[in-house]
Design an enzyme around this catalytic site. Structure first.
Site, PDB file in Angstrom:
ATOM      1  N   ASN A  24      -8.870  -2.662  -5.595  1.00 43.18           N
ATOM      2  CA  ASN A  24      -8.737  -2.712  -4.142  1.00 43.18           C
ATOM      3  C   ASN A  24      -7.569  -1.933  -3.574  1.00 43.18           C
ATOM      4  O   ASN A  24      -7.642  -1.417  -2.457  1.00 43.18           O
ATOM      5  CB  ASN A  24      -8.648  -4.166  -3.674  1.00 43.18           C
ATOM      6  CG  ASN A  24      -7.594  -4.966  -4.392  1.00 43.18           C
ATOM      7  OD1 ASN A  24      -7.668  -5.153  -5.610  1.00 43.18           O
ATOM      8  ND2 ASN A  24      -6.594  -5.448  -3.668  1.00 43.18           N
ATOM      9  N   THR A  25      -6.439  -1.814  -4.311  1.00 43.38           N
ATOM     10  CA  THR A  25      -5.310  -1.087  -3.735  1.00 43.38           C
ATOM     11  C   THR A  25      -5.265   0.385  -4.157  1.00 43.38           C
ATOM     12  O   THR A  25      -4.500   1.155  -3.598  1.00 43.38           O
ATOM     13  CB  THR A  25      -3.959  -1.765  -4.061  1.00 43.38           C
ATOM     14  OG1 THR A  25      -3.762  -1.768  -5.471  1.00 43.38           O
ATOM     15  CG2 THR A  25      -3.924  -3.176  -3.518  1.00 43.38           C
ATOM     16  N   HIS A  45     -11.505  -6.200  -6.507  1.00 42.90           N
ATOM     17  CA  HIS A  45     -12.457  -6.948  -5.680  1.00 42.90           C
ATOM     18  C   HIS A  45     -13.837  -6.916  -6.335  1.00 42.90           C
ATOM     19  O   HIS A  45     -14.324  -5.849  -6.730  1.00 42.90           O
ATOM     20  CB  HIS A  45     -12.569  -6.335  -4.283  1.00 42.90           C
ATOM     21  CG  HIS A  45     -11.392  -6.573  -3.400  1.00 42.90           C
ATOM     22  ND1 HIS A  45     -10.315  -7.353  -3.756  1.00 42.90           N
ATOM     23  CD2 HIS A  45     -11.138  -6.139  -2.130  1.00 42.90           C
ATOM     24  CE1 HIS A  45      -9.443  -7.379  -2.763  1.00 42.90           C
ATOM     25  NE2 HIS A  45      -9.915  -6.651  -1.766  1.00 42.90           N
ATOM     26  N   VAL A  73       0.838  -1.196   0.000  1.00 45.88           N
ATOM     27  CA  VAL A  73       0.000   0.000   0.000  1.00 45.88           C
ATOM     28  C   VAL A  73       0.874   1.248   0.000  1.00 45.88           C
ATOM     29  O   VAL A  73       0.554   2.251  -0.649  1.00 45.88           O
ATOM     30  CB  VAL A  73      -0.980  -0.006   1.188  1.00 45.88           C
ATOM     31  CG1 VAL A  73      -1.765   1.290   1.264  1.00 45.88           C
ATOM     32  CG2 VAL A  73      -1.947  -1.188   1.070  1.00 45.88           C
ATOM     33  N   CYS A  89     -11.214  -2.084   2.113  1.00 47.96           N
ATOM     34  CA  CYS A  89     -11.334  -1.956   0.655  1.00 47.96           C
ATOM     35  C   CYS A  89     -12.700  -2.416   0.136  1.00 47.96           C
ATOM     36  O   CYS A  89     -13.324  -1.732  -0.689  1.00 47.96           O
ATOM     37  CB  CYS A  89     -10.209  -2.722  -0.034  1.00 47.96           C
ATOM     38  SG  CYS A  89      -9.896  -4.373   0.629  1.00 47.96           S
ATOM     39  N   GLN A  92     -12.351 -11.534  -3.492  1.00 44.50           N
ATOM     40  CA  GLN A  92     -11.318 -10.532  -3.268  1.00 44.50           C
ATOM     41  C   GLN A  92      -9.966 -10.944  -3.828  1.00 44.50           C
ATOM     42  O   GLN A  92      -9.515 -12.076  -3.654  1.00 44.50           O
ATOM     43  CB  GLN A  92     -11.216 -10.219  -1.775  1.00 44.50           C
ATOM     44  CG  GLN A  92     -12.512  -9.635  -1.239  1.00 44.50           C
ATOM     45  CD  GLN A  92     -12.446  -9.220   0.217  1.00 44.50           C
ATOM     46  OE1 GLN A  92     -13.433  -9.361   0.940  1.00 44.50           O
ATOM     47  NE2 GLN A  92     -11.319  -8.708   0.679  1.00 44.50           N
TER      48      GLN A  92
END
Length: 343
Positions: free
Chosen positions: A321-322, A242, A16, A150, A176
């Site tokens: 998601n990131t 996701h 992240v 997320c 996910q």
């Protein structure tokens, strides 16, 4: 031109943390001035401390920056973006807030604290009013704000425009991506040719965070939204993105066409924020969309794609998601802080 806002990244070498660098590298408002990480990395140039894993080149000016300790006295910044593990974040983020830093956290440790805002700008920007409550309660010069899990971010962005119909019950099943667990998070022998129907603490987060996010700020606290939510979370062999299948029961029993219109017309009027996509929700009418590989980078990874809206009401959503679910969410929160004059 106004001076850029000095930004530090806590946990800068992790997955992240690398996304924070990517999102902030050419940001019009923020300038990365400090990269902080664990003791084993302190004193090293970033390029020697981090194993850069993104498909974009590590910016040259970042590559040669020296890693500093995760210590308020060593970080030169006005705002710090926290990509710390939850086990460290609770105390470390408080230490930075005590010393006058604005902390925009992606970590889960402080999300459910009563006086710490949990924010998705398109959903509950008014919850930033909790900052004054937090500072009064704790005697801090700085403050902490957080973004949700997320999967929660993508879910609540689709639920927000449906609140007008009186949400009573939500069931969600997630699929996910493995990047959500970090580079070392899921062994290849565990996930290849497989689905893992368990992600530690994920269902608990998804069943509690949306109620705070969709709740009402009364000037002193958040009154949680009054509906039931049940989640089942699964890890699937997808790199990024996701996907969630959602079932929503509503008092007014809207038709799929009405729900589609609400998604299409959802406009939180945040277009002046640099990271805000042109469309927060992108409606896909094809029978087999959204799909992670095709849709995760829509809106520079900040849009959420929605499709398969059916009687019931049932639909499928997907987001990166990131980016939208992590680094991009924290940066968007900080942009909102700046817009509101809190940064």
């Amino acid at each position: 031109m106004a001076e850029p806002i000095r930004a530090g990244i806590l946990g800068a070498t992790g997955a992240v943390g690398q996304r924070f660098i990517q999102v902030l590298a050419n940001h019009p408002w923020f300038e990365i001035t400090s990269l902080a990480a664990s003791e084993k990395s302190v004193g090293k140039k970033y390029k020697n401390a981090a194993n850069w894993r993104l498909d974009e080149k590590l910016p040259d000016n970042i590559a040669d920056m020296e890693i500093v300790p995760v210590d308020p006295a060593k970080v030169d910044a006005d705002v710090v973006f926290s990509a710390l593990p939850a086990s460290l974040a609770k105390n470390v983020e408080a230490d930075f807030a005590k010393e006058g830093f604005a902390v925009a956290s992606n970590a889960s440790a402080n999300r459910m604290e009563k006086d710490i805002p949990l924010v998705v700008p398109e959903v509950n920007a008014d919850h930033l009013g909790l900052i004054e409550v937090q500072q009064d309660n704790r005697g801090w010069d700085g403050y902490i704000i957080t973004n949700p899990n997320c999967s929660t971010i993508m879910l609540v962005a689709t639920l927000k425009p449906l609140m007008k119909f009186g949400i009573q019950n939500v069931n969600v099943a997630t699929m996910q991506a493995i990047s959500g667990a970090g580079y070392e998070g899921v062994p290849s022998m565990a996930i290849l040719d497989n689905i893992i129907p368990y992600i530690g603490n994920e269902e608990e987060k998804m069943e509690t965070e949306p109620l705070k996010l969709l709740g009402e700020f009364n000037g002193s606290e958040i009154i949680n939204a009054d509906f039931k939510l049940s989640a089942a979370c699964n890890r699937v062999p997808v790199m990024d993105g996701h996907t969630e299948t959602v079932w929503v029961t509503m008092r007014d029993n809207p038709t799929p066409a009405q729900v589609r219109d609400e998604f299409l017309n959802f406009n939180p009027h945040l277009g002046d924020l640099p990271s805000e996509p042109e469309k927060v929700l992108i409606v896909r009418d094809e029978p087999d969309r959204p799909q992670p590989r095709l849709d995760r980078n829509m809106g520079n990874g900040m849009s959420i794609s929605v499709g398969r809206i059916r009687e019931g009401i049932r639909y499928v959503l997907m987001g990166h998601n990131t980016i939208r679910g992590a680094a991009g969410a924290s940066v968007l929160n900080a942009e909102l802080l700046h817009k509101q004059g809190k940064l």
